[in-house]
Design a protein around this motif. Structure first.
Motif, short mmCIF file in Angstrom:
data_model
loop_
_atom_site.label_atom_id
_atom_site.label_comp_id
_atom_site.label_asym_id
_atom_site.label_seq_id
_atom_site.Cartn_x
_atom_site.Cartn_y
_atom_site.Cartn_z
N THR A 37 0.84 -1.20 0.00
CA THR A 37 0.00 0.00 0.00
C THR A 37 0.88 1.25 0.00
O THR A 37 1.77 1.39 0.85
N ILE A 38 0.60 2.14 -0.95
CA ILE A 38 1.31 3.42 -1.04
C ILE A 38 0.33 4.50 -0.58
O ILE A 38 -0.69 4.73 -1.22
N PRO A 39 0.58 5.16 0.56
CA PRO A 39 -0.36 6.15 1.08
C PRO A 39 -0.59 7.30 0.09
O PRO A 39 0.15 7.48 -0.88
N ALA A 40 -1.64 8.07 0.34
CA ALA A 40 -1.97 9.23 -0.50
C ALA A 40 -0.80 10.20 -0.52
O ALA A 40 -0.12 10.40 0.50
N ASN A 41 -0.56 10.79 -1.70
CA ASN A 41 0.50 11.79 -1.88
C ASN A 41 1.86 11.28 -1.40
O ASN A 41 2.62 11.98 -0.73
N SER A 42 2.14 10.04 -1.75
CA SER A 42 3.41 9.43 -1.37
C SER A 42 3.99 8.71 -2.58
O SER A 42 3.34 8.55 -3.61
N GLU A 43 5.22 8.27 -2.43
CA GLU A 43 5.87 7.51 -3.49
C GLU A 43 6.84 6.52 -2.89
O GLU A 43 7.22 6.59 -1.71
N CYS A 44 7.24 5.56 -3.72
CA CYS A 44 8.24 4.58 -3.30
C CYS A 44 8.94 4.06 -4.54
O CYS A 44 8.48 4.24 -5.67
N THR A 45 10.07 3.41 -4.34
CA THR A 45 10.78 2.72 -5.41
C THR A 45 10.91 1.26 -5.02
O THR A 45 11.41 0.94 -3.94
N ILE A 46 10.42 0.38 -5.88
CA ILE A 46 10.58 -1.05 -5.66
C ILE A 46 11.58 -1.58 -6.68
O ILE A 46 11.71 -1.04 -7.79
N TYR A 47 12.29 -2.61 -6.29
CA TYR A 47 13.30 -3.21 -7.16
C TYR A 47 12.80 -4.58 -7.60
O TYR A 47 12.60 -5.47 -6.77
N VAL A 48 12.62 -4.71 -8.90
CA VAL A 48 12.04 -5.93 -9.47
C VAL A 48 13.14 -6.70 -10.19
O VAL A 48 13.85 -6.14 -11.03
N GLY A 49 13.28 -7.98 -9.88
CA GLY A 49 14.20 -8.84 -10.60
C GLY A 49 13.47 -9.61 -11.67
O GLY A 49 12.59 -10.42 -11.38
N THR A 50 13.79 -9.33 -12.93
CA THR A 50 13.08 -9.92 -14.06
C THR A 50 13.89 -11.06 -14.68
O THR A 50 15.07 -10.90 -14.99
N LEU A 51 13.24 -12.20 -14.87
CA LEU A 51 13.90 -13.35 -15.47
C LEU A 51 14.21 -13.08 -16.94
O LEU A 51 13.40 -12.51 -17.67
N LEU A 52 15.39 -13.53 -17.38
CA LEU A 52 15.86 -13.25 -18.73
C LEU A 52 15.67 -14.44 -19.67
O LEU A 52 15.40 -15.56 -19.24
N TRP A 53 15.86 -14.15 -20.94
CA TRP A 53 15.93 -15.16 -21.99
C TRP A 53 17.38 -15.25 -22.45
O TRP A 53 18.15 -14.29 -22.31
N MET A 54 17.76 -16.40 -23.00
CA MET A 54 19.12 -16.61 -23.51
C MET A 54 19.09 -16.64 -25.03
O MET A 54 18.39 -17.45 -25.64
N ARG A 55 19.87 -15.74 -25.66
CA ARG A 55 20.05 -15.76 -27.10
C ARG A 55 21.36 -16.48 -27.42
O ARG A 55 22.40 -16.17 -26.84
#
Length: 272
Positions: A109-127
């Protein structure tokens, strides 16, 4: 019989973008994420096989070795005519070709008039590229991706991948894996009400990949501004990497280009 530990001791760490060389009859074997990959060079062709490993294995390293032992003959194989006489191999990371719906294990939950930064780890593909010209052979996901539909109706929307995340707020708590890219997502809630983040549509085809001096992969940050309701949120892909990424080099460009300025106005399903 060689034990698993002894086998691992004969293996070395794999790397993105490094040139490997095989001789005809040799196979390069990889273990990374939940995937085993075999790439075999023959006189007239390249052969690629892969299979999934149990997902309960908590693997942290990408292991590889070159062997003259042939893979199991019962495994499915994809064959490619050698484009030239070169024996080189390159492995490059790629973001997924579809947007990815990120689902935090616990809603945030992000309160009213607030902000945050989340760090997402995304799975990759192999070329996989081969030969003296680096001819593209194929690309494969490093885990079986889950598909989901995002849209108002079954006729209006888009097909996306789906991935769970811890949505960490502290960068040091994010596990660093060779098969995952870190994306900082800044969410600004300008509404007068709290914003419950249960899922988030990350535009992975619009993100380029960069590697820092520690070998970690990063994408540019993404900024989401929610002013009134969730359906009117605006998303922007940043031009630069965050300072926390450190000094980076470009490893792979984005699959698709954003509009000038990086603002995606038509992307009206950010929160699903």
């Amino acid at each position: 019989m060689t034990t698993s530990l002894e086998a691992q001791q004969t293996m070395q760490d794999g790397q993105w973008g490094v040139e490997y060389t095989l001789e005809p009859g040799q196979t390069q074997y990889h273990e990374l994420c939940h995937t085993r990959v075999w790439v075999t060079l023959l006189e007239q062709e390249w052969q690629i096989r892969y299979q999934r490993m149990p997902e309960d294995d908590d693997q942290e390293r990408w292991l590889q070795r070159v062997t003259i032992a042939l893979p199991d003959a019962d495994m499915n194989v994809q064959r490619f005519v050698r484009p030239d006489r070169g024996c080189q191999l390159h492995y490059l990371p790629a973001m997924s070709s579809l947007a990815t719906v990120i689902r935090p294990y616990q809603p945030l939950t992000i309160p009213a008039n607030s902000e945050c930064t989340i760090y997402v780890g995304t799975l990759l593909w192999m070329r996989i590229q081969a030969g003296s010209k680096g001819t593209h052979l194929m690309e494969l996901p490093l885990a079986d991706p889950s598909l989901t539909w995002v849209g108002r109706t079954t006729m209006e929307g888009e097909l996306c991948y789906s991935a769970a995340t811890f949505a960490r707020l502290v960068l040091d708590a994010v596990p660093k894996r060779p098969w995952r890219a870190i994306t900082p997502v800044r969410i600004i809630n300008e509404r007068q009400d709290p914003l419950l983040l249960e899922r988030f549509n990350l535009p992975t085809p619009l993100l380029s990949l960069h590697r820092n001096d520690r070998g970690h992969l990063w994408t540019p940050g993404v900024t989401v501004i929610c002013e009134t309701d969730m359906n009117s949120a605006r998303l922007k892909v940043d031009h630069n990497l965050v300072a926390a990424a450190g000094r980076c080099e470009l490893v792979a460009p984005a699959r698709e280009q954003t509009s000038r300025g990086g603002l995606i106005r038509a992307y009206d399903r950010i929160f699903g």
